[in-house]
Scaffold this motif. Structure first.
Motif, short mmCIF file in Angstrom:
data_model
loop_
_atom_site.label_atom_id
_atom_site.label_comp_id
_atom_site.label_asym_id
_atom_site.label_seq_id
_atom_site.Cartn_x
_atom_site.Cartn_y
_atom_site.Cartn_z
N PHE A 61 -2.31 -10.86 2.72
CA PHE A 61 -1.17 -10.03 3.38
C PHE A 61 -0.27 -9.51 2.57
O PHE A 61 0.47 -8.68 2.90
N SER A 62 -0.07 -9.57 1.49
CA SER A 62 0.75 -9.16 0.40
C SER A 62 0.67 -7.65 0.05
O SER A 62 1.52 -6.98 -0.25
N PHE A 63 -0.88 -7.20 0.53
CA PHE A 63 -0.99 -5.90 0.38
C PHE A 63 -0.61 -4.84 1.33
O PHE A 63 -0.79 -3.45 1.37
N TYR A 64 0.00 -5.63 2.47
CA TYR A 64 0.25 -4.79 3.78
C TYR A 64 1.78 -4.94 3.99
O TYR A 64 2.35 -6.14 3.88
N THR A 65 2.52 -3.84 4.63
CA THR A 65 3.82 -4.14 5.04
C THR A 65 4.22 -3.25 6.02
O THR A 65 3.45 -2.13 6.77
N ASN A 95 4.91 3.91 0.53
CA ASN A 95 3.63 3.16 0.94
C ASN A 95 2.90 3.88 1.77
O ASN A 95 3.32 4.63 2.82
N PRO A 96 1.59 4.39 1.48
CA PRO A 96 0.56 4.99 2.47
C PRO A 96 0.40 4.43 3.72
O PRO A 96 0.56 3.13 3.75
N GLU A 97 -0.09 5.03 4.69
CA GLU A 97 -0.23 4.52 5.92
C GLU A 97 -1.77 3.58 5.89
O GLU A 97 -2.61 4.11 5.05
N SER A 109 8.88 0.52 -0.35
CA SER A 109 9.29 -0.67 -0.85
C SER A 109 10.05 -0.36 -2.26
O SER A 109 9.57 0.46 -2.98
N VAL A 110 11.05 -1.43 -2.53
CA VAL A 110 11.82 -1.30 -3.83
C VAL A 110 11.36 -2.44 -4.60
O VAL A 110 11.31 -3.57 -4.10
N TRP A 111 10.90 -2.43 -5.88
CA TRP A 111 10.76 -3.24 -6.80
C TRP A 111 11.31 -2.94 -8.08
O TRP A 111 10.96 -1.62 -8.69
N SER A 112 11.88 -3.91 -8.81
CA SER A 112 12.84 -3.78 -10.17
C SER A 112 13.46 -2.51 -9.96
O SER A 112 13.68 -1.62 -11.12
N ASP A 132 0.97 -1.68 0.75
CA ASP A 132 1.97 -2.01 -0.07
C ASP A 132 1.61 -1.19 -1.43
O ASP A 132 0.57 -1.97 -2.33
N GLN A 133 2.31 0.02 -1.80
CA GLN A 133 1.72 0.60 -3.04
C GLN A 133 2.00 -0.38 -4.33
O GLN A 133 0.97 -0.03 -5.38
N PHE A 134 3.15 -0.76 -4.54
CA PHE A 134 3.58 -1.68 -5.74
C PHE A 134 2.13 -2.71 -5.86
O PHE A 134 1.91 -3.11 -7.02
N MET A 135 1.99 -3.59 -4.66
CA MET A 135 0.97 -4.46 -5.04
C MET A 135 -0.43 -3.75 -5.11
O MET A 135 -1.02 -4.55 -6.01
N THR A 136 -0.64 -2.56 -4.77
CA THR A 136 -1.85 -2.03 -4.99
C THR A 136 -1.80 -1.78 -6.42
O THR A 136 -2.90 -1.85 -7.31
N GLU A 137 -0.63 -1.49 -7.18
CA GLU A 137 -0.71 -1.05 -8.44
C GLU A 137 -0.70 -2.43 -9.37
O GLU A 137 -1.04 -2.55 -10.62
N ASN A 138 -0.27 -3.53 -8.87
CA ASN A 138 -0.01 -4.79 -9.57
C ASN A 138 -0.61 -5.65 -8.82
O ASN A 138 0.21 -6.74 -8.09
N PRO A 139 -2.20 -5.88 -8.49
CA PRO A 139 -2.63 -6.79 -7.83
C PRO A 139 -2.53 -8.33 -8.39
O PRO A 139 -2.69 -9.31 -7.58
N ASP A 140 -2.18 -8.48 -9.58
CA ASP A 140 -1.85 -9.85 -10.25
C ASP A 140 -0.80 -10.53 -9.45
O ASP A 140 -0.35 -11.65 -9.48
N TRP A 141 0.44 -9.81 -8.96
CA TRP A 141 1.49 -10.11 -8.17
C TRP A 141 1.14 -10.52 -6.71
O TRP A 141 2.07 -11.22 -6.15
N ALA A 142 0.07 -10.35 -6.36
CA ALA A 142 -0.28 -10.66 -4.86
C ALA A 142 -0.39 -12.12 -4.45
O ALA A 142 -1.19 -12.96 -5.47
N ASP A 143 0.06 -12.68 -3.54
CA ASP A 143 -0.07 -13.83 -3.14
C ASP A 143 -0.98 -14.03 -1.71
O ASP A 143 -0.39 -14.15 -0.53
#
Length: 776
Positions: A261-265, A279-281, A270-273, A247-258
């Protein structure tokens, strides 16, 4: 007193006409104790203790069919008679109870001198008529020989014993008798035993502590983990190779990760805001793998030692003096006795810390016991048939037992007991004899320490009993009756019950008990006989069953008593068949004991914050059934000496008769920690001044298992092989015995199924003792 009449129909049975055929005598010379006029109907065995390698009282009786040791490590072993022990087996010394914390807490040893305790008398039948409710499962009486009832043959006798052990304790001591060959005789006694640690075969923790913690059906066997002193749990771990994209968004915004597992999809974008992220492989992706894997955590709370038994040190000291004044019609004797012990409880820690704690700083458990006993015994003989003997015995017993966590006191209890007994013996006619007795006991219990689980209590017991015997030579009839009053009084103290306790406010209890027995033996001829015995016995709930509360670490649980429990009642039927032909003896016993309101600890299904299982004292109806077989054959080898071949087998089952759905799920049909069936064989050889004994006891894999929510895990069978060799020497006025003892010669990983420490502390491995005893 309820009117149970002694006129109940006398039951028939049989035994050999000679006393030597009535009792199994193990080892060397026998010293009789005439304190109770045991009849041939009683199932009694007497054991000699000379030069034997006995570590505990339970260990000293292991060759008796139907009797095992509780084996709370090598330093604390109490007799277990037909699966019963603790509050149900009365332990006596010279006929007086030495009841203390040893009956309540399994890691507290019974004060016992393995060097100079002379004769041990075991009654495997209910002995409540003679010794009260705490003998509902039998009695064990140790004769110390401190008070002489007859004048010794010589005016001075000295016995000195020294033993050197390899993986066995060292011991030394002496017993000195001085007398004037007329009316005064005095005994002085000292002995000591010690060992720094025991060696074992393999690891201290059983293999099932690693192989059976996570059943194939799933989950964790928490009861086994607690018994193994393990931290066992299953952790769900996210599998980073289970999803194809990062997940590219989580990679750029790790503070949002829960979580990881949040870093993978599973999605390529992915669409955020309102913004779309490509998302890279995932380079680690493996198709068709689960998202979560299980990490099975198995950590030792206490160390798993290799080839040694940690914290198994032992020190024991015994000082005593006894003096007797003998006269034409009897004697008066006094004695003072002090026994002190200090030892470690192997493999066990009082600190059941929370999960993920640092276990490296765990502190070992040590026990210190101090028993002081002051005794007066007296006997006066008469020629009157209606009163031919008076015995009056009294003693004061102060028993202090403490559990230590490192150097600090966890809890310590002082039992201050005063006892008095009056026996009036009579023989109004040749065929009829018996006695009437009065018994009084006052026991005060006081505790201290942060980990107390009992309040301060005062218990008073008053009893009157009678036993009568009709002896027709070919037929003996026996009957007895006892009525007893027990009163527990709660004393003021700072003791507080836990929030789990059913006892909101502690109250006094008064209980009235009645017990009786009838039996007989019938000798058809010199070859065959039968023996039958029936008894009804009652036992009052003891102080731990009524009032215990909080963590009782020595039995590894949170123990909660119930002050509303009823008295326990047993109905026992026992049948024995005997064959005696020349030098061959055969004896077989079957028994059935039906218990109403049997007291036991039931599992709540919960654990307290310290990971100890929460258990409550409760009652149910149980049935104990079993058998015992003893065979002996004497063989005359002529020039090569004499040989005695003997064997035994025993089996006992303790079954819950009326389990409700709750107890059936948590406790099962059979009670846990029960003795397994055994098969024993002995070869004894003697020629001139040489003698030897080779013995083997095979402990079978248990068949009747209980539950602690999870099914009790059976341990493998094992075979204990012991050896004794003795050479007698005579030099001038001295007699010497030089001996070699060997124990567990096969170096087995021996774990008694009935031991509370079976998963973390096996019996000691192969050991030897050499020693010498000298008599002047």
């Amino acid at each position: 007193m309820r009117p149970h009449a002694l006129s109940i129909a006398i039951l028939l049975s049989i035994h050999h006409a000679h006393a030597s055929e009535t009792e199994e005598i193990i080892s060397l010379p026998l010293i009789q104790v005439d304190a109770e006029q045991l009849t041939l109907v009683d199932n009694v065995v007497k054991v000699e203790n000379q030069n034997a390698d006995n570590k505990t009282l339970g260990d000293a009786l292991k060759h008796i069919s139907g009797v095992q040791s509780s084996a709370f490590g090598p330093n604390a072993g109490a007799p277990v008679i037909r699966s019963l022990s603790g509050n149900r087996v009365q332990i006596l010394e010279d006929g007086a109870s030495i009841y203390g914390m040893n009956a309540i807490s399994g890691d507290i040893s019974i004060p016992f001198d393995p060097l100079f305790s002379q004769t041990i008398t075991v009654n495997k039948s209910s002995d409540s008529v003679r010794y009260g409710g705490n003998a509902i499962g039998g009695s064990v009486n140790v004769d110390t020989g401190l008070i002489d009832q007859d004048m010794p043959d010589k005016n001075a006798n000295l016995e000195v014993v020294a033993k050197k052990g390899w993986n066995d304790f060292n011991a030394k001591g002496f017993k000195l008798n001085l007398n004037n060959q007329h009316n005064f005789s005095t005994n002085f006694l000292f002995s000591t035993q010690d060992i720094s640690s025991y060696k074992i075969h393999g690891n201290s923790k059983a293999s099932v502590c690693n192989t059976a913690l996570f059943p194939a059906s799933g989950g964790t066997n928490t009861a086994l983990a607690d018994a193994c002193q393990k931290e066992a749990r299953i952790q769900q771990v996210y599998n980073t190779a289970s999803q194809p994209y990062i997940d590219q968004f989580m990679t750029e915004n790790p503070d949002w990760a829960d979580g990881t597992f949040s870093f993978y999809t599973d999605q390529p974008t992915s669409v955020w805001s309102g913004k779309t992220y490509i998302n890279p492989e995932n380079p680690d992706y493996v198709p068709d793998t689960p998202k979560y894997t299980q990490n099975k955590i198995n950590r030792d709370v206490t160390p798993d030692y290799k080839n040694k038994l940690g914290n198994s040190y032992f020190e024991n000291q015994h000082y005593a003096i006894g003096s007797t004044y003998l006269f034409d019609r009897g004697y008066i004797g006094i004695s003072a006795d002090s026994k002190k012990s200090e030892y470690g409880v192997p493999g066990f820690s009082l600190e059941n810390k929370s999960f993920q704690a640092n276990y490296d700083d765990g502190l070992p458990v040590g026990v210190k016991t101090d028993q002081r006993k002051y005794t007066l015994q007296s006997q006066l003989n008469f020629e009157s048939p209606f009163l031919n003997q008076i015995q009056f015995n009294t003693n004061k017993l102060i028993n202090t037992s403490g559990e230590y966590l490192g150097a600090e006191i966890a809890n310590r209890y002082k039992f201050d007991t005063q006892q008095a007994e009056l026996l009036l013996k009579h023989q109004p006619m040749k065929l009829l004899s018996g006695f009437v007795g009065l018994n009084y006991v006052d026991r005060k219990v006081k505790g201290q320490g942060e980990l107390r689980y009992l309040p301060d209590l005062n218990t008073q017991t008053q009893a009157i009993f009678i036993k009568e015997k009709l002896d027709f030579n070919w037929l003996e009839l026996d009957a007895g009756y006892r009525t007893e009053r027990v009163e527990h009084k709660v004393q003021d103290s700072d003791f507080k019950t836990s929030r789990n306790s059913p006892n909101v406010e502690l109250k006094d209890r008064k209980l009235n008990l009645d017990s009786f027995n009838v039996g007989s033996y019938l000798k058809f001829n010199d070859l065959i006989g039968l023996k039958l015995r029936y008894s009804v016995s009652e036992r009052a709930p003891e102080i731990n069953e009524l009032y215990a509360s909080n963590a009782h670490y020595s039995i590894m649980l949170q123990e909660e008593g119930n002050q509303n429990l009823k008295e326990e009642k047993s109905k026992n039927l026992e049948l024995t068949g005997l064959i005696h032909y020349k030098d061959f003896d055969f004896e077989a016993t079957v028994y059935k004991m039906k218990y109403d309101n049997y007291l036991y600890l039931t599992h709540s299904g919960l654990q307290t914050a310290n990971r100890l299982p929460l258990k409550y004292w409760t009652q149910t109806d149980t049935e104990i059934t079993g058998f015992e077989i003893d065979v002996k054959q004497k063989v005359d080898l002529n020039y090569y000496g004499n040989l005695v071949l003997s064997a035994f087998a025993d089996l006992v089952k303790n079954k819950n008769l009326n389990p409700n759905e709750y107890s059936l799920f948590n406790d099962g049909n059979y009670l846990p920690n029960m003795p397994t069936n055994r098969y024993g064989a002995n070869i004894e050889w003697e020629k001139n001044d040489w003698s030897a004994r080779l013995s083997s006891i095979y402990y079978d894999k248990p068949q009747y298992l209980g539950k602690n929510v999870s099914q009790e895990i059976p341990l493998p069978a094992y075979n204990m092989v012991d050896l004794q060799i003795r050479k007698h020497l005579k030099l001038h006025n001295a007699d010497f015995d030089v001996f070699l003892n060997g124990s567990n010669l096969l170096d087995e990983d021996a774990r008694p199924q009935n031991s509370p420490l079976k998963y973390i502390a096996p019996l000691p491995g192969r050991g030897f003792q050499i020693g010498v005893s000298m008599k002047l």
